[in-house]
Design a protein around this motif. Structure first.
Motif, mmCIF file in Angstrom:
data_model
loop_
_atom_site.group_PDB
_atom_site.id
_atom_site.type_symbol
_atom_site.label_atom_id
_atom_site.label_comp_id
_atom_site.label_asym_id
_atom_site.label_seq_id
_atom_site.Cartn_x
_atom_site.Cartn_y
_atom_site.Cartn_z
ATOM 1 N N ASP A 127 0.844 -1.205 0.000
ATOM 2 C CA ASP A 127 0.000 0.000 0.000
ATOM 3 C C ASP A 127 0.880 1.258 0.000
ATOM 4 O O ASP A 127 1.982 1.240 0.547
ATOM 5 N N VAL A 128 0.365 2.304 -0.596
ATOM 6 C CA VAL A 128 1.123 3.551 -0.666
ATOM 7 C C VAL A 128 0.335 4.646 0.064
ATOM 8 O O VAL A 128 -0.863 4.808 -0.157
ATOM 9 N N VAL A 129 1.051 5.345 0.935
ATOM 10 C CA VAL A 129 0.410 6.423 1.704
ATOM 11 C C VAL A 129 0.824 7.769 1.110
ATOM 12 O O VAL A 129 2.008 8.044 0.933
ATOM 13 N N SER A 139 4.375 14.045 -0.421
ATOM 14 C CA SER A 139 5.100 12.935 -0.986
ATOM 15 C C SER A 139 4.373 11.626 -0.658
ATOM 16 O O SER A 139 3.218 11.656 -0.182
ATOM 17 N N THR A 140 5.041 10.526 -0.882
ATOM 18 C CA THR A 140 4.422 9.220 -0.623
ATOM 19 C C THR A 140 5.427 8.305 0.049
ATOM 20 O O THR A 140 6.636 8.540 -0.007
ATOM 21 N N PHE A 164 -2.315 17.927 -5.221
ATOM 22 C CA PHE A 164 -2.982 17.520 -6.454
ATOM 23 C C PHE A 164 -2.099 16.527 -7.221
ATOM 24 O O PHE A 164 -0.907 16.716 -7.341
ATOM 25 N N ASP A 165 -2.724 15.498 -7.729
ATOM 26 C CA ASP A 165 -2.005 14.484 -8.516
ATOM 27 C C ASP A 165 -0.825 13.893 -7.764
ATOM 28 O O ASP A 165 0.176 13.496 -8.362
ATOM 29 N N LEU A 166 -0.973 13.823 -6.455
ATOM 30 C CA LEU A 166 0.124 13.302 -5.636
ATOM 31 C C LEU A 166 0.425 11.845 -5.985
ATOM 32 O O LEU A 166 1.576 11.412 -5.933
ATOM 33 N N ARG A 195 -2.227 15.131 8.083
ATOM 34 C CA ARG A 195 -1.110 14.998 7.149
ATOM 35 C C ARG A 195 -1.219 13.783 6.242
ATOM 36 O O ARG A 195 -0.369 13.583 5.383
ATOM 37 N N ILE A 196 -2.250 12.963 6.450
ATOM 38 C CA ILE A 196 -2.458 11.847 5.523
ATOM 39 C C ILE A 196 -3.426 12.317 4.443
ATOM 40 O O ILE A 196 -4.547 12.717 4.734
ATOM 41 N N GLU A 197 -2.971 12.314 3.204
ATOM 42 C CA GLU A 197 -3.803 12.826 2.118
ATOM 43 C C GLU A 197 -4.577 11.719 1.413
ATOM 44 O O GLU A 197 -5.546 11.992 0.724
ATOM 45 N N GLY A 198 -4.121 10.497 1.567
ATOM 46 C CA GLY A 198 -4.828 9.407 0.911
ATOM 47 C C GLY A 198 -4.019 8.124 0.970
ATOM 48 O O GLY A 198 -2.861 8.138 1.396
ATOM 49 N N ILE A 199 -4.669 7.057 0.580
ATOM 50 C CA ILE A 199 -3.977 5.769 0.544
ATOM 51 C C ILE A 199 -4.297 5.094 -0.777
ATOM 52 O O ILE A 199 -5.452 5.028 -1.192
#
Ligand code: ZN
Length: 207
Positions: A127-129, A139-140, A164-166, A195-199
């Motif tokens: 998984d990528v955070v 960043s990720t 955006f488009d991270l 600070r977590i933008e998505g997974i």
């Protein structure tokens, strides 16, 4: 309970000063000055102050004197006393403060909830955070391994200044060799700080 919205008058300050009475024409009589503040209240809770006003009366003839009718020297005395008491008492804001606190708590809950769509405890290898760095960049990192509530992650070497488009940063060549160990607690703290933008779930895993 009956909720009543209304206004009350509170005597804030009483003072005396000497001057010439425009009513009884006596010189150097004692005037009594009373300063009031009106505040709105909800049942018994003061919400906020609405206005200041005052009353002046001659202790000799008992007449109430209009400020405008006072000689200039008396006006200055009234002004000086009123100036010292120009700030509304803090307690008159009680209700507003309570309402503000409730709104803040509501917003915080809403914020945390709206950012808790990612079940961090279900993160798995691959998984990528997408996250915000401590310096305000984005960043990720990729989960390499999970042992209980500890994650070995591979950090992306690239950052960008917008979220955006991270997910576009998530390409294999962007990951170096920098590994870090993060606990679920660390991740939860990041989430709480927004600070977590998505997974991005790995295709191998699904919630
Ligand atoms: Zn008088």
């Amino acid at each position: 309970m009956i909720v009543i919205l209304g206004t009350k008058t509170h005597l804030r300050h009483a003072a005396t000063f000497q001057g010439n009475c425009p009513h009884c024409q006596l010189n150097q009589v004692d005037f009594e000055l009373q300063l009031y503040c009106d505040y709105t209240h909800l049942t018994f809770i003061p919400l906020f102050p609405v206005k200041r006003h005052g009353e002046i009366h001659c202790t000799h003839c008992n007449a109430y004197i209009e400020y405008a009718d006072l000689p200039q020297s008396s006006k200055s005395k009234v002004d000086a006393i009123a100036h010292q008491k120009r700030i509304f008492p803090v307690w008159t804001f009680t209700g507003s403060a309570v309402i503000l606190v409730v709104i803040c708590l509501f917003l915080k809950n809403w914020y945390v909830k709206s950012h808790t769509d990612y079940p961090l405890e279900q993160l798995q290898k691959g998984d990528v955070v997408l996250y915000e760095t401590e310096n305000g960049y984005y960043s990720t990192f990729k989960i390499l391994e999970r042992k209980g509530t500890t994650f070995q992650v591979l950090v992306n070497e690239y950052v960008q200044d917008t979220y955006f488009d991270l997910e576009d940063l998530d390409i294999p060549s962007n990951y170096g060799k920098q590994k870090e160990s993060l606990s679920l607690e660390d991740l939860n703290a990041m989430e709480e700080n927004g600070r977590i933008e998505g997974i991005e779930k790995s295709n191998l895993n699904s919630f």
